[in-house]
Design an enzyme around this catalytic site. Structure first.
Site: not given
Ligand code: NAI
Length: 246
Positions: A13, A16, A63-64, A90, A142, A154, A156, A158, A187
């Site tokens: 990722g 950017r 694509n991971v 990432n 995160s 998200y 769950a 992380k 960030i």
């Protein structure tokens, strides 16, 4: 002084945002870095910009969430550099919604990228690192892993990254491989720039250091964890959030 010369790295990722900042930092410190992203064009552009600064980077679009593509990415780095020393997981997405409105698509896509994507890259990288008896794996979790309104999927995923990190760290320690997770706070990247000004101000008001973080703030911590100086640090979950209290 952190010196990563002679080391090779993959940052997922990294077209950017945080990933881009991490890739740039590792390259500045001497590592050979694979810029990888599902956005092939963005990855090429990021690599071209980093090369103009005189640093060594290569590109592999992947694509991971797709196991075969993730394995091909790790294989590419091993073949290109003869080894892989550092993996930074990432790549991540958010598809926020309150629980009662969350669709299966929102749930599945975030778990697929943010959790399964980490496993898909970590597994082949760890196998290679075991054979070499050395390696550094750094996963981006995160601050939301402990729960955040509108982010059930998200959070769950992380939180899953935290469990995966601690388990990998324990299994891989005897092979001299460390595995740690970073929990960025708030960030400034494309992921966060879209929030309404009111939400932005609310988030910043929760940060004792009084500002949103920059990708470099996270990249500095990752550079240290990737270095020889961090040889005795594993299974840690490190907040980089200016003291943010969610
Ligand atoms: P971003 O949206 O700016 O960048 C994410 C990058 O990942 C993009 O280049 C995107 O194309 C790539 N990507 C998305 N899905 C992918 C896939 N399936 N395979 C490969 N690449 C994929 O996001 P940002 O802010 O840079 O976030 C990076 C990581 O940091 C994510 O894991 C995110 O969850 C995490 N994070 C970010 C925070 C922030 O405040 N920006 C806070 C906490 C965690």
């Amino acid at each position: 002084m952190i010196d990563l010369s002679g080391k090779s790295a993959v940052v997922t990722g990294s077209a950017r945002g945080l990933g881009r900042g991490i890739a740039e930092k590792l390259a500045q410190l001497g590592a050979q870095v694979v810029i990888s992203d599902v956005n092939a064009e963005g990855a090429e552009q990021a690599a071209a910009e980093i090369r103009t600064q005189g640093y060594l980077v290569d590109v592999f679009a992947a694509n991971v969430a797709d196991k075969d593509q993730a394995h091909a990415l790790i294989q590419f780095a091993i073949e290109k550099y003869g080894k892989l020393d550092i993996l930074v997981n990432n790549a991540g997405i958010n598809r926020d919604a309150m629980l009662h409105k969350m669709s299966m698509e929102q749930w599945d896509s975030v778990i697929a990228v943010n959790l399964t994507g980490v496993f898909n890259c970590l597994q082949p990288a760890a196998q290679h690192m075991r054979e070499r008896q050395t390696g550094r794996i750094i996963n981006i979790s995160s601050a939301s892993w402990m729960g955040n309104v509108g982010q059930a999927n998200y959070a769950a995923a992380k939180a899953g990254v935290v469990g995966l990190t601690k388990t990998a760290a324990r299994e891989l320690a005897k092979f001299n491989i460390t595995c740690n997770a970073i929990c960025p706070g708030f960030i400034e990247t494309d992921m966060t720039r879209g929030v309404p000004p009111k939400v932005w101000d609310l988030m910043v008001s929760k940060i004792p250091l009084g500002r949103a973080g920059q990708p470099e703030d996270v990249a500095n911590c990752i550079a240290f964890l990737a270095s020889d100086q961090a040889a005795y640090i594993t299974a840690e979950i490190i907040n980089v959030g200016g003291g943010m209290i969610l």
